[in-house]
Design a protein around this motif. Structure first.
Motif, PDB file in Angstrom:
ATOM      1  N   ASN A 152       0.817  -1.213   0.000  1.00 60.41           N
ATOM      2  CA  ASN A 152       0.000   0.000   0.000  1.00 60.41           C
ATOM      3  C   ASN A 152       0.849   1.261   0.000  1.00 60.41           C
ATOM      4  N   GLY A 153       2.174   1.160  -0.053  1.00 57.51           N
ATOM      5  CA  GLY A 153       3.036   2.320   0.089  1.00 57.51           C
ATOM      6  C   GLY A 153       2.950   3.283  -1.085  1.00 57.51           C
TER       7      GLY A 153
ATOM      8  N   PRO B 175     -15.594  -9.522  -3.071  1.00 62.22           N
ATOM      9  CA  PRO B 175     -15.812  -8.182  -2.508  1.00 62.22           C
ATOM     10  C   PRO B 175     -14.496  -7.541  -2.065  1.00 62.22           C
ATOM     11  N   GLU B 176     -14.357  -6.270  -2.376  1.00 64.97           N
ATOM     12  CA  GLU B 176     -13.119  -5.546  -2.091  1.00 64.97           C
ATOM     13  C   GLU B 176     -12.797  -5.540  -0.596  1.00 64.97           C
ATOM     14  N   ALA B 177     -13.768  -5.159   0.240  1.00 62.03           N
ATOM     15  CA  ALA B 177     -13.506  -5.058   1.678  1.00 62.03           C
ATOM     16  C   ALA B 177     -13.153  -6.416   2.278  1.00 62.03           C
ATOM     17  N   SER B 178     -13.834  -7.453   1.836  1.00 57.78           N
ATOM     18  CA  SER B 178     -13.555  -8.795   2.363  1.00 57.78           C
ATOM     19  C   SER B 178     -12.147  -9.247   1.981  1.00 57.78           C
ATOM     20  N   LEU B 179     -11.747  -8.937   0.740  1.00 56.33           N
ATOM     21  CA  LEU B 179     -10.416  -9.338   0.303  1.00 56.33           C
ATOM     22  C   LEU B 179      -9.327  -8.603   1.079  1.00 56.33           C
TER      23      LEU B 179
ATOM     24  N   PRO C 189      -7.095  -0.045  -0.946  1.00 54.09           N
ATOM     25  CA  PRO C 189      -8.433  -0.306  -1.498  1.00 54.09           C
ATOM     26  C   PRO C 189      -8.718   0.606  -2.680  1.00 54.09           C
ATOM     27  N   GLY C 190      -9.542   0.128  -3.599  1.00 55.08           N
ATOM     28  CA  GLY C 190      -9.869   0.919  -4.776  1.00 55.08           C
ATOM     29  C   GLY C 190     -10.930   1.968  -4.544  1.00 55.08           C
TER      30      GLY C 190
ATOM     31  N   LEU D  52      -8.032  -3.050  -6.502  1.00 52.75           N
ATOM     32  CA  LEU D  52      -6.901  -2.959  -5.577  1.00 52.75           C
ATOM     33  C   LEU D  52      -5.778  -2.212  -6.276  1.00 52.75           C
ATOM     34  N   ARG D  53      -5.038  -1.403  -5.493  1.00 53.95           N
ATOM     35  CA  ARG D  53      -3.808  -0.829  -6.016  1.00 53.95           C
ATOM     36  C   ARG D  53      -2.647  -1.460  -5.271  1.00 53.95           C
ATOM     37  N   LEU D  54      -1.726  -2.086  -6.014  1.00 56.02           N
ATOM     38  CA  LEU D  54      -0.574  -2.758  -5.423  1.00 56.02           C
ATOM     39  C   LEU D  54       0.693  -1.987  -5.771  1.00 56.02           C
ATOM     40  N   SER D  55       1.392  -1.519  -4.749  1.00 57.31           N
ATOM     41  CA  SER D  55       2.644  -0.796  -4.959  1.00 57.31           C
ATOM     42  C   SER D  55       3.815  -1.765  -4.911  1.00 57.31           C
ATOM     43  N   PHE D  56       4.729  -1.635  -5.873  1.00 58.26           N
ATOM     44  CA  PHE D  56       5.937  -2.457  -5.845  1.00 58.26           C
ATOM     45  C   PHE D  56       7.172  -1.635  -5.463  1.00 58.26           C
ATOM     46  N   ALA D  57       6.964  -0.382  -5.056  1.00 61.23           N
ATOM     47  CA  ALA D  57       8.098   0.480  -4.710  1.00 61.23           C
ATOM     48  C   ALA D  57       8.372   0.523  -3.214  1.00 61.23           C
ATOM     49  N   GLY D  58       7.389   0.214  -2.393  1.00 63.13           N
ATOM     50  CA  GLY D  58       7.544   0.375  -0.949  1.00 63.13           C
ATOM     51  C   GLY D  58       8.021  -0.862  -0.225  1.00 63.13           C
TER      52      GLY D  58
END
Length: 491
Positions: free
Chosen positions: A120-121, A418-422, A435-436, A449-455
């Motif tokens: 999430n970074g 569901p987004e919240a459940s995931l 979260p989106g 979902l947004r997945l950061s690969f930098a943090g």
């Protein structure tokens, strides 16, 4: 071991041992602590400073560190219930009530618990930051004559000139203001360009921090859908007609969260449509220095192709360096500059001079281009690892676009997931994602979902995080992985 974790561990050990000493009792010397815990003198000094800040230890120059006297005064519990009335009365006469909701921003700023993979970074992991170059730049800046004096309110002329050259298109130093990072610049721009209650057009989806700024200023965000080529000009023109808005905010390069780049023909259309509507385009150029090694040559900023002053340009040094190097710029042409300048001065007076001097030292050093090349290569490698792991382990999460810049991927979830459940299941599995929902100012078309690969620390942690996310999906789908979805084949 990283210095920060060493400091935290030593402070924890010293805190646990304080009961061995009576109040006022002297702690072992710094040299003794260095030898006992096999850490550096700097680590000992920082750990003791942390305990001093907590009120557990006091230090006396030349004498050492001592256990602090206990505090016996109980905190006073007051009655703050009156604030509910006062705060709700604030919005009773507002056309568009201000909504101060930082949840979408905090989702990317909050540090996860130890052992949790941080997808999430919003900033570079310490291993990607130019820490040595920053430290050297700050040290050199501190020795500059007048480094601790009051800077010009618009910013140091040399730094304004550097940003102007970076933007290009004949932008001059006189058309640039130095700001405390990109978020501050966006706040100034929106407050300057739109009165409370006014609509402001935004990309959908878009950066939650910008939506938070707009709502906190009493503005009404109106979504304009995007696709793989950026904001849609036909819908932008219709939104201007329907709302009478005088501002649109867009990210033409590696848009957050989709990663889209505004197509060449759309660049001209966006400027034409805004000019015809008598409106400003706030260009948030946050990711220009986060380009991946395999990207095609980048288009110039919109501001570089705008002699008529339609574009108010926002950029920053924060994303490609460190969250704490909060130095950015606002660039604009024409009378609007006076309004931007006035709001900037009222809000913050000026950006601290030592920080501006350090930024100048950094971008003028040979370490700067080396750092940008290293980040470009590493972001490309991390993106490749993450897209490959997702295609292998989570084909059900649709990845419609693989960006060639920025620091994240934008995934669409299956309707049955569901987004919240995931997100909750992911946290149980030891991985946290953004979260989106906060990226939409209206109802989202699906879960994302947004997945950061930098943090994260590196490719190994990326692969582990995707496996943990697969565990979460399996928990909700009975071990099927959620089915299949299409992934681009660009990797």
């Amino acid at each position: 071991m990283h210095e920060r974790s060493s400091v935290a561990e030593l402070a924890k050990s010293l805190r646990a041992e304080l009961d061995r000493y009576s109040p006022g009792g002297k702690l072992p010397s710094s040299r003794a602590l260095v030898e006992r815990y096999r850490v550096s003198p700097v680590t000992v000094t920082r750990a003791l400073a942390q305990l001093v800040a907590e009120g557990l230890v006091v230090t006396r120059p030349g004498a050492g560190a001592f256990r602090a006297e206990p505090r016996h005064a109980a905190p006073v519990t007051g009655d703050t219930s009156w604030q509910e009335v006062a705060l709700s009365a604030d919005t009773a006469t507002e056309l568009v009530p201000r909504s101060v909701d930082a949840s979408g921003v905090l989702a990317t700023l909050a540090a996860p618990p130890p052992g949790v993979v941080e997808f999430n970074g919003g900033y570079l992991h310490p291993s990607l930051q130019p820490e040595r170059a920053l430290a050297a730049a700050l040290a050199r800046a501190g020795r500059r004559p007048g480094a601790w004096g009051r800077p010009p309110t618009d910013g140091l002329p040399e730094l304004r000139a550097w940003f102007a050259r970076e933007i290009g298109g004949g932008v001059t130093a006189a058309e640039v203001l130095i700001t405390a990072g990109g978020q501050s610049a966006l706040t100034t721009a929106l407050r300057a360009l739109a009165p409370p209650g006014a609509p402001v057009l935004v990309e959908s989806p878009t950066y939650p921090g910008m939506l938070a700024v707009a709502r906190a200023s009493g503005l009404r965000p109106v979504p304009v859908p995007t696709d793989a080529d950026g904001i849609r000009p036909d819908l932008l023109e219709a939104a201007f007609r329907a709302t009478g808005a005088r501002v649109v905010v867009c990210q033409p390069l590696f848009q957050n969260p989709t990663g889209a780049v505004l197509a060449p023909e759309r660049r001209r259309e966006v400027l034409r449509i805004a000019r015809a509507a008598g409106a400003f385009v706030v260009e948030d150029d946050f990711a220009r220095r986060l380009v991946h090694e395999d990207a095609v040559p980048l288009p110039p900023p919109l501001a570089a192709d705008d002699p008529d002053g339609v574009v108010v340009h926002v950029c920053s040094l924060t994303k490609p360096t460190s969250a704490s190097l909060r130095v950015g710029a606002l660039a604009a042409r024409g009378p609007v500059m006076e309004r931007l300048r006035a709001i900037q001065v009222v809000d913050s007076f000026f950006v601290p001079r030592p920080l501006q001097e350090a930024a100048l030292e950094l971008v003028g050093s040979p370490a700067w281009p080396r750092h940008l090349r290293a980040v470009s290569q590493e972001l490309k490698n991390r993106r490749t690892v993450m897209t490959g792991a997702l295609a292998l382990h989570l084909p059900s999460l649709a990845l419609p676009h693989v960006p060639s810049g920025g620091y994240h991927l934008w995934l669409r979830l299956p309707d049955a997931l569901p987004e919240a459940s995931l997100l909750a299941a992911a946290l149980r599995a030891g991985v946290v994602a953004a979260p989106g929902r906060p990226y939409f100012c209206a109802e989202p078309p699906a879960g994302h979902l947004r997945l950061s690969f930098a943090g994260v620390a590196g490719p190994t942690e990326i692969a582990e995080g995707v496996l943990r996310l697969r565990t979460a999906v399996d928990e909700l789908t009975g071990g099927t992985g959620g089915g299949r979805a299409e992934h681009p084949a660009s990797d």
